[in-house]
Design a protein around this motif. Structure first.
Motif, PDB file in Angstrom:
ATOM      1  N   SER A 176       0.821  -1.213   0.000  1.00 57.37           N
ATOM      2  CA  SER A 176       0.000   0.000   0.000  1.00 57.37           C
ATOM      3  C   SER A 176       0.858   1.267   0.000  1.00 57.37           C
ATOM      4  O   SER A 176       1.929   1.322   0.602  1.00 57.37           O
ATOM      5  N   ASN A 177       0.357   2.296  -0.662  1.00 60.20           N
ATOM      6  CA  ASN A 177       1.030   3.597  -0.644  1.00 60.20           C
ATOM      7  C   ASN A 177       0.805   4.336   0.680  1.00 60.20           C
ATOM      8  O   ASN A 177       1.484   5.318   0.957  1.00 60.20           O
ATOM      9  N   GLN A 179       1.551   4.455   4.215  1.00 59.65           N
ATOM     10  CA  GLN A 179       2.594   3.826   5.038  1.00 59.65           C
ATOM     11  C   GLN A 179       2.045   3.263   6.345  1.00 59.65           C
ATOM     12  O   GLN A 179       2.587   2.296   6.897  1.00 59.65           O
ATOM     13  N   SER A 182       0.607  -0.134   5.394  1.00 60.66           N
ATOM     14  CA  SER A 182       1.725  -1.033   5.135  1.00 60.66           C
ATOM     15  C   SER A 182       2.377  -1.480   6.445  1.00 60.66           C
ATOM     16  O   SER A 182       2.717  -2.661   6.629  1.00 60.66           O
ATOM     17  N   LYS A 219      12.109   1.919  -0.491  1.00 60.76           N
ATOM     18  CA  LYS A 219      11.136   2.818   0.134  1.00 60.76           C
ATOM     19  C   LYS A 219      11.676   3.649   1.301  1.00 60.76           C
ATOM     20  O   LYS A 219      10.910   4.301   1.998  1.00 60.76           O
TER      21      LYS A 219
END
Length: 448
Positions: A176-177, A179, A182, A219
């Protein structure tokens, strides 16, 4: 960390990760609202007993709630499962999930109460939470996943459903974008992987390990996220097959060394060293040469000079040093060369520039279906690193010099054309090594 798990203890003493972050907690606190339970009672959606139970629990403090659950936990587990199965309104489902979360705020013990519901339906307690994973509401999906994880980790027997779909759901959230989402997904995974039977299943889930590796490599994660991802790696590498394939597939050893070198928190170094120990204990032949090429032994010498609060770090460091030193004595020059090529991190180490090395070993590049030649050709086509391009071009020139029978194979895999293209590369050393390689081809009567 090395002593926490054993081959025969599938859960052992690895604690379930406490799945939470500020984003999730704030979502839950904002969803504590008044629900019209008496209206549901009048509409015959809930019974009088259910209405009384739910209205009782709403009035209690945290301490009072724990006292009540100690006496009537099973009754409330049945209540919440029943309400989730009946409820369709988003706000009601959200609130019930908040109340279930309250049950687990101090301990995972209430899991026992939920599992007792399976006596009346074998799909319980999992069914309502599995359905909620697909709801169009972020909090509901995450809260259901958190509770489902506890149910799976403390299940008295294997769940009556295929875990593959849940693992795929987790992988999508890891990618997922958002955070925060995620972060929660990686925490959930860290708990699932404490059960050894699920590690191979996760390893075989499409794009699953790739998603974790990408967090570290692409990332710029926070130290806490680094730790959570590497905690998953540590658990995965207790499985021999995974330990043998991990570095070969993901070139993870240099990445973990780089992270450890810059780490400030001791727990990050501890989990990395623990992962390396797993990889050596489970698959030494697959990992020791790559660790030597990545100069792990030098780094361990530096770590040995530091003071550690955790004695197990010292034990793991010493273990790795002994294993690497013993392997270094038996490591042939060609083993070292092959490990360097496999890592993709080419440099002007001694074998590349030794005519004696190439005279003795050029033909070995044909072994294992020309695996090393394929890697060199791939690096020529995909790498943007000037040093890698120069060394790879040099090596293929040396190969054809001492093994001219391999010219056709290099042409078939596109290496010949790529080296000719590199003769016009912007970097002077890349151009020079490509030119030398072409000269060697021509000396060996390659028709251009």
């Amino acid at each position: 960390m090395s002593n926490i798990l054993s081959e025969d203890n599938h859960k052992a003493d690895v604690p379930t990760v406490f799945v939470s972050n500020r984003y999730f907690d704030e979502l839950g606190e904002n969803l504590r609202r008044s629900i019209p339970w008496e209206g549901y009672l009048r509409a015959d959606i809930i019974t009088q007993e259910e209405c009384d139970l739910i209205m009782t629990v709403e009035k209690l403090s945290r301490d009072q709630l724990q006292n009540l659950l100690d006496k009537e936990g099973e009754k409330y587990a049945n209540l919440y499962i029943s309400l989730l199965e009946k409820s369709v309104r988003i706000d009601t489902v959200q609130y019930i999930l908040v109340l279930i979360g309250d049950m687990f705020s101090e301990t995972e013990q209430p899991v026992v109460y939920f599992h007792k519901t399976s006596s009346r339906d074998p799909e319980l307690p999992y069914r309502p939470f599995l359905k909620l994973l697909q709801k169009d509401d972020e909090f509901i999906r995450l809260a259901a996943a958190k509770i489902l994880t506890l149910l799976i980790c403390y299940a008295p027997k294997p769940p009556p459903f295929d875990l593959s779909e849940f693992l795929q759901w987790i992988v999508l959230r890891i990618k997922s974008n958002n955070q925060h989402v995620s972060d929660l997904a990686v925490q959930i995974l860290g708990s699932i992987l404490r059960v050894s039977e699920y590690r191979m299943k996760f390893w075989n889930t499409p794009q699953a390990v790739d998603a974790l590796v990408n967090i570290l490599k692409d990332k710029s994660p926070t130290p806490q996220m680094q730790y959570q991802v590497m905690f998953c790696f540590w658990l995965l590498t207790f499985i021999k097959e995974i330990a043998a394939q991990f570095n070969k597939k993901y070139d993870i050893i240099p990445t973990l060394i780089d992270i450890a070198k810059s780490a400030i928190k001791e727990k990050i170094i501890r989990v990395i060293i623990g992962t390396f120990r797993n990889m050596v204990e489970k698959a030494p032949e697959a990992n020791l040469p790559s660790m030597l090429v990545a100069k792990l032994l030098n780094f361990l010498e530096n770590l040995s000079a530091r003071k550690w609060s955790d004695a197990e770090i010292v034990e793991d460091i010493d273990f790795l040093k002994v294993e690497l030193q013993e392997n270094f004595q038996s490591l042939t020059t060609f083993d070292e060369y092959a490990s360097e090529i496999g890592s993709g991190r080419l440099q002007w180490s001694p074998p590349h520039e030794s005519e004696q090395f190439w005279k003795q070993n050029a033909a070995k590049l044909n072994e294992q279906d020309h695996e090393l030649l394929k890697i060199l050709a791939r690096l020529l086509s995909t790498s943007n690193d000037k040093l890698v391009l120069a060394v790879a071009a040099h090596d293929l020139g040396q190969y054809v010099k001492y093994c001219p029978s391999g010219k056709k194979f290099l042409q078939d895999i596109g290496a010949k054309q790529r080296i000719m293209e590199l003769m016009t590369h912007e970097d002077s050393d890349v151009r020079y090594q490509a030119l030398l390689a072409v000269q060697k081809y021509m000396t060996n009567a390659w028709e251009f």
